[in-house]
Write an enzyme that holds these catalytic residues in place. Structure first.
Site, PDB file in Angstrom:
ATOM      1  N   ALA A 168       0.880  -1.174   0.000  1.00 24.36           N
ATOM      2  CA  ALA A 168       0.000   0.000   0.000  1.00 24.36           C
ATOM      3  C   ALA A 168       0.912   1.216   0.000  1.00 24.36           C
ATOM      4  O   ALA A 168       2.118   1.100   0.238  1.00 24.36           O
ATOM      5  CB  ALA A 168      -0.895  -0.005   1.237  1.00 24.36           C
ATOM      6  N   CYS A 169       0.365   2.375  -0.268  1.00 22.47           N
ATOM      7  CA  CYS A 169       1.205   3.570  -0.374  1.00 22.47           C
ATOM      8  C   CYS A 169       1.905   3.868   0.956  1.00 22.47           C
ATOM      9  O   CYS A 169       1.483   3.433   2.024  1.00 22.47           O
ATOM     10  CB  CYS A 169       0.380   4.761  -0.849  1.00 22.47           C
ATOM     11  SG  CYS A 169      -0.484   5.646   0.457  1.00 22.47           S
ATOM     12  N   LEU A 170       2.973   4.634   0.871  1.00 20.28           N
ATOM     13  CA  LEU A 170       3.811   4.909   2.043  1.00 20.28           C
ATOM     14  C   LEU A 170       3.093   5.702   3.128  1.00 20.28           C
ATOM     15  O   LEU A 170       3.513   5.690   4.288  1.00 20.28           O
ATOM     16  CB  LEU A 170       5.072   5.665   1.600  1.00 20.28           C
ATOM     17  CG  LEU A 170       6.023   4.871   0.698  1.00 20.28           C
ATOM     18  CD1 LEU A 170       7.157   5.768   0.208  1.00 20.28           C
ATOM     19  CD2 LEU A 170       6.580   3.651   1.420  1.00 20.28           C
ATOM     20  N   THR A 172       0.468   4.947   4.550  1.00 19.42           N
ATOM     21  CA  THR A 172      -0.075   4.010   5.535  1.00 19.42           C
ATOM     22  C   THR A 172       0.951   3.669   6.611  1.00 19.42           C
ATOM     23  O   THR A 172       0.608   3.065   7.620  1.00 19.42           O
ATOM     24  CB  THR A 172      -0.548   2.706   4.867  1.00 19.42           C
ATOM     25  OG1 THR A 172       0.570   2.055   4.242  1.00 19.42           O
ATOM     26  CG2 THR A 172      -1.620   2.985   3.829  1.00 19.42           C
ATOM     27  N   ARG A 173       2.209   4.037   6.398  1.00 19.77           N
ATOM     28  CA  ARG A 173       3.258   3.753   7.401  1.00 19.77           C
ATOM     29  C   ARG A 173       3.347   4.850   8.458  1.00 19.77           C
ATOM     30  O   ARG A 173       4.056   4.710   9.438  1.00 19.77           O
ATOM     31  CB  ARG A 173       4.627   3.620   6.739  1.00 19.77           C
ATOM     32  CG  ARG A 173       4.680   2.837   5.451  1.00 19.77           C
ATOM     33  CD  ARG A 173       4.185   1.407   5.549  1.00 19.77           C
ATOM     34  NE  ARG A 173       4.685   0.639   4.429  1.00 19.77           N
ATOM     35  CZ  ARG A 173       4.027   0.419   3.291  1.00 19.77           C
ATOM     36  NH1 ARG A 173       2.802   0.918   3.140  1.00 19.77           N
ATOM     37  NH2 ARG A 173       4.555  -0.286   2.316  1.00 19.77           N
TER      38      ARG A 173
END
Length: 258
Positions: A168-170, A172-173
């Site tokens: 998933a795209c960064l 989400t981190r």
């Protein structure tokens, strides 16, 4: 399952021309391969390259389309103003911008039909980001396929993406409502690249500005800690800055897509 595949091919054939929102992941890679078999030159893959897209995913998307000789357009985008603080509904806001641009590009190429790789399992989850697809009339041609079926069919087709971990795209981190910088996105990307390059592909490097919390499946934890490369991996992570590094004993968890 093969009946489903034949139905999918028939549906694609009836479209005449198609643009696929291509991330390089398992689902969109499978859709792209099937669509290419059916439509040939009447297919185009469109990939959005934003600051929160890891460079490795763009590289893999380019390699996939090049190997299959599929027309591939990459759109470069900045971070939309309304998601610069990583708000709760970031996924919806982001997809609104993404599909606005993908549809515009497709239309400029004379293509009116656009599909993403949303599958049956995705539809059963709480994903407000899917609302953006409906608002723009984006098709989800894989809506009758489970992730398991897509992986199995991808394997039968010889696609190396069949066992690719889900990403998933960064964003989400990072914590929700966190004012992030592009430098922090690159830090997360570098941390995950270090782990992936050392054999730990199904991971997340959560970052809160002060520390990295590494997530991986329980089955990989023992191997990671006892790995001969463990000290080298940690040393490389330490080289990214003065951040605490912890291993999340709760294990790998799905990204929250809102």
């Amino acid at each position: 399952m093969h009946t489903k595949l034949e139905q999918l091919k028939s549906e694609i054939q009836n479209l005449g021309k198609l643009a696929v929102a291509f991330s390089g992941g398992v689902d969109s890679s499978f859709l792209l391969k099937v669509a290419h078999d059916v439509l040939g030159e009447n297919l185009v893959a469109i990939t959005m390259h934003s600051p929160y897209t890891p460079a490795r995913e763009i590289k893999e998307a380019k390699e996939f389309t090049r190997d299959l000789n599929i027309s591939h357009k990459i759109i470069t985008a900045n971070i939309p103003e309304n998601i610069k603080s990583n708000p709760l509904m970031r996924c919806y806001m982001c997809k609104t911008e993404v599909f606005k641009n993908i549809i515009k590009t497709a239309n400029e190429l004379g293509i009116k039909h656009v599909s993403d790789g949303t599958n049956l399992d995705d539809l059963g989850e709480f994903r407000p980001g899917l609302r953006a697809l409906k608002e723009f009339g984006v098709m989800s041609l894989l809506k009758n396929f489970t992730k398991k079926e897509i992986r199995e069919l991808s394997f039968e087709m010889g696609l190396y993406t069949h066992d690719k971990p889900s990403y998933a795209c960064l964003l989400t981190r990072l914590p929700q409502d966190y004012e992030f910088s592009t430098d922090e996105l690159r830090l997360v990307e570098k941390a995950e690249d270090i782990l992936i390059q050392n054999g730990y592909a199904n991971i997340r490097a959560r970052f809160d500005g002060k520390s990295f919390k590494l997530e991986m499946p329980f089955a990989h934890m023992k191997n990671f800690i006892t790995d001969d490369k463990f000290k080298s991996i940690i040393s490389k992570l330490n080289s990214l800055g003065e951040f605490e590094i912890t291993l999340d004993l709760k294990g790998f968890r799905k990204d929250v897509l809102l």
